[in-house]
Design a protein around this motif. Structure first.
Motif, short mmCIF file in Angstrom:
data_model
loop_
_atom_site.label_atom_id
_atom_site.label_comp_id
_atom_site.label_asym_id
_atom_site.label_seq_id
_atom_site.Cartn_x
_atom_site.Cartn_y
_atom_site.Cartn_z
N GLU A 146 0.83 -1.20 0.00
CA GLU A 146 0.00 0.00 0.00
C GLU A 146 0.87 1.26 0.00
O GLU A 146 2.04 1.21 0.40
CB GLU A 146 -0.92 0.01 1.23
CG GLU A 146 -1.97 -1.09 1.22
CD GLU A 146 -2.93 -0.91 0.05
OE1 GLU A 146 -3.08 -1.87 -0.75
OE2 GLU A 146 -3.52 0.18 -0.07
N PRO A 147 0.31 2.40 -0.44
CA PRO A 147 1.08 3.64 -0.40
C PRO A 147 1.08 4.26 0.99
O PRO A 147 0.25 3.92 1.83
CB PRO A 147 0.32 4.55 -1.39
CG PRO A 147 -1.09 4.04 -1.34
CD PRO A 147 -1.00 2.56 -1.10
N ALA A 148 2.04 5.16 1.19
CA ALA A 148 2.13 5.88 2.46
C ALA A 148 2.63 7.29 2.20
O ALA A 148 3.45 7.51 1.30
CB ALA A 148 3.08 5.17 3.42
N SER A 149 2.12 8.23 2.99
CA SER A 149 2.54 9.63 2.85
C SER A 149 2.82 10.24 4.21
O SER A 149 2.10 9.97 5.17
CB SER A 149 1.46 10.46 2.15
OG SER A 149 1.36 10.12 0.79
N ILE A 150 3.86 11.06 4.26
CA ILE A 150 4.25 11.77 5.47
C ILE A 150 4.33 13.25 5.14
O ILE A 150 4.92 13.63 4.12
CB ILE A 150 5.60 11.27 6.01
CG1 ILE A 150 5.52 9.77 6.34
CG2 ILE A 150 6.03 12.07 7.24
CD1 ILE A 150 6.87 9.14 6.64
N SER A 151 3.78 14.06 6.00
CA SER A 151 3.77 15.50 5.80
C SER A 151 4.81 16.18 6.68
O SER A 151 5.07 15.75 7.81
CB SER A 151 2.38 16.04 6.13
OG SER A 151 2.39 17.45 6.11
N CYS A 152 5.39 17.23 6.16
CA CYS A 152 6.36 18.04 6.90
C CYS A 152 6.05 19.50 6.63
O CYS A 152 5.96 19.92 5.46
CB CYS A 152 7.78 17.69 6.47
SG CYS A 152 9.07 18.70 7.23
N ARG A 153 5.88 20.25 7.68
CA ARG A 153 5.59 21.67 7.54
C ARG A 153 6.66 22.48 8.25
O ARG A 153 7.04 22.19 9.38
CB ARG A 153 4.22 21.98 8.11
CG ARG A 153 3.83 23.45 8.07
CD ARG A 153 2.35 23.63 8.31
NE ARG A 153 1.55 23.11 7.20
CZ ARG A 153 0.22 23.13 7.16
NH1 ARG A 153 -0.45 23.62 8.19
NH2 ARG A 153 -0.42 22.66 6.13
N SER A 154 7.15 23.51 7.57
CA SER A 154 8.16 24.40 8.13
C SER A 154 7.51 25.69 8.61
O SER A 154 6.55 26.17 8.01
CB SER A 154 9.22 24.72 7.08
OG SER A 154 10.12 25.69 7.56
N SER A 155 8.05 26.26 9.68
CA SER A 155 7.52 27.51 10.21
C SER A 155 7.82 28.69 9.30
O SER A 155 7.19 29.75 9.42
CB SER A 155 8.09 27.77 11.61
OG SER A 155 9.50 27.89 11.56
#
Lengths: 119, 112
Positions: B17-26
Motif C-alpha cells: 500500500e502507499p504511504a505519505s508523510i507531511s512536513c511543515r516548516s515555520s
C-alpha cells in the motif's frame, strides 16, 4: 565510498569536557566542496545539529550550544573533532558525525557513538 | 530557529500500500535559486539516518524510485508508492536553508 567513524569516551562526568573524533576514509577530507558536521540524538530532543566545519577552518554552530562547542579539523589525519564543555545529563546522546554534501543535506553518516554524562 | 512539524507521528501501513508523510516548516524553505532546502531521511532500527531525498524532490543515490518528495515553500510530502517490509523505521525531514539546521520530530512507519 566515503565512510565516517566516531571515536571517543562513552562516559563523561558532569561539568567535564566531551571530546569526540570522526575519522573519514574513502578520500581526502579536503577534497570537494563539503562541510563536516556533528549531529546528536537524544530521547528528549530528537535529532539536533551541533555544528560544522569547512576544511578551510570556517565553522558554524547551533546558537543553543555555541558557548560550549568547538569543532576543529586535522586534514593531515583526515579527521575532524568535537569538544563540548561543561557537560550535564542533558548532553547524554548518540553523537553522529556526518558529511554535508553539495545539496545542504547529510549524505554520509557515521554509525554513531553513545556518550553518557554521569558521575 | 525554523520549526519543522511532521504528521502523522505514527504510520501503520500494509505492505504494497502507499504511504505519505507531511512536513511543515515555520518559514519558507524556498531559496531564491528556485530550490527548496528540504531533505528527508530514514533511520532504520539500530542504524544511522540515511538520506532519501534532497532539495525537496531529488532522490539520493541508490534510493528506490518508490520514494518521492514533493512540495514547496512551507509544505512538503514524502510518498512511498508501495511500502515494503524494509521501509520500516523513523522518517525525518530537515531544513538546510538557515542555520541552525533543524529536524522534524520523526514519523514512525510500521508494518501492519
Amino acid at each position: 565510498q566515503v565512510q565516517l567513524q566516531e571515536s571517543g569516551p562513552g562516559l563523561v562526568k558532569p561539568s567535564q569536557t566531551l571530546s569526540l573524533t570522526c575519522t573519514v576514509s574513502g578520500g581526502p577530507i579536503n577534497s570537494g566542496d563539503y562541510y563536516w558536521s556533528w549531529v546528536r540524538q537524544s530521547a528528549g530532543k530528537g535529532l539536533e545539529w551541533i555544528g560544522r566545519i569547512y576544511t578551510s577552518g570556517i565553522t558554524s554552530y547551533n546558537p543553543s550550544l555555541k558557548s560550549r562547542v568547538t569543532v576543529s579539523v586535522d586534514t593531515s589525519k583526515n579527521q575532524f573533532s568535537l569538544r563540548l564543555t561543561s557537560v550535564t545529563a542533558a548532553d547524554t546522546a548518540v553523537y553522529y558525525c556526518a558529511r554535508e554534501g553539495n545539496w545542504f543535506a547529510f549524505d554520509y553518516w557515521g554509525q554513531g557513538t553513545l556518550v553518557t554524562a554521569s558521575s | 530557529d525554523y520549526v519543522m512539524t511532521q504528521s502523522p507521528l505514527s504510520l501503520p501501513v500494509t505492505p504494497g500500500e502507499p504511504a505519505s508523510i507531511s512536513c511543515r516548516s515555520s518559514q519558507s524553505l524556498l531559496h531564491n535559486n528556485g530550490f527548496n532546502y528540504l531533505a528527508w531521511y530514514l533511520q532504520k532500527p539500530g542504524q544511522s539516518p540515511q538520506l532519501l531525498i534532497y532539495l525537496g524532490s531529488h532522490r539520493a543515490s541508490g534510493i528506490p524510485d518508490r520514494f518521492s518528495g514533493s512540495g514547496s515553500g512551507t509544505d512538503f510530502t514524502l510518498t512511498i508508492s508501495r511500502v515494503e517490509a524494509e521501509d520500516v523505521g523513523i522518517y525525518y525531514c530537515m531544513q538546510g536553508l538557515q542555520s541552525p539546521y533543524t529536524f522534524g520530530q520523526g514519523t514512525k512507519l510500521a508494518i501492519k
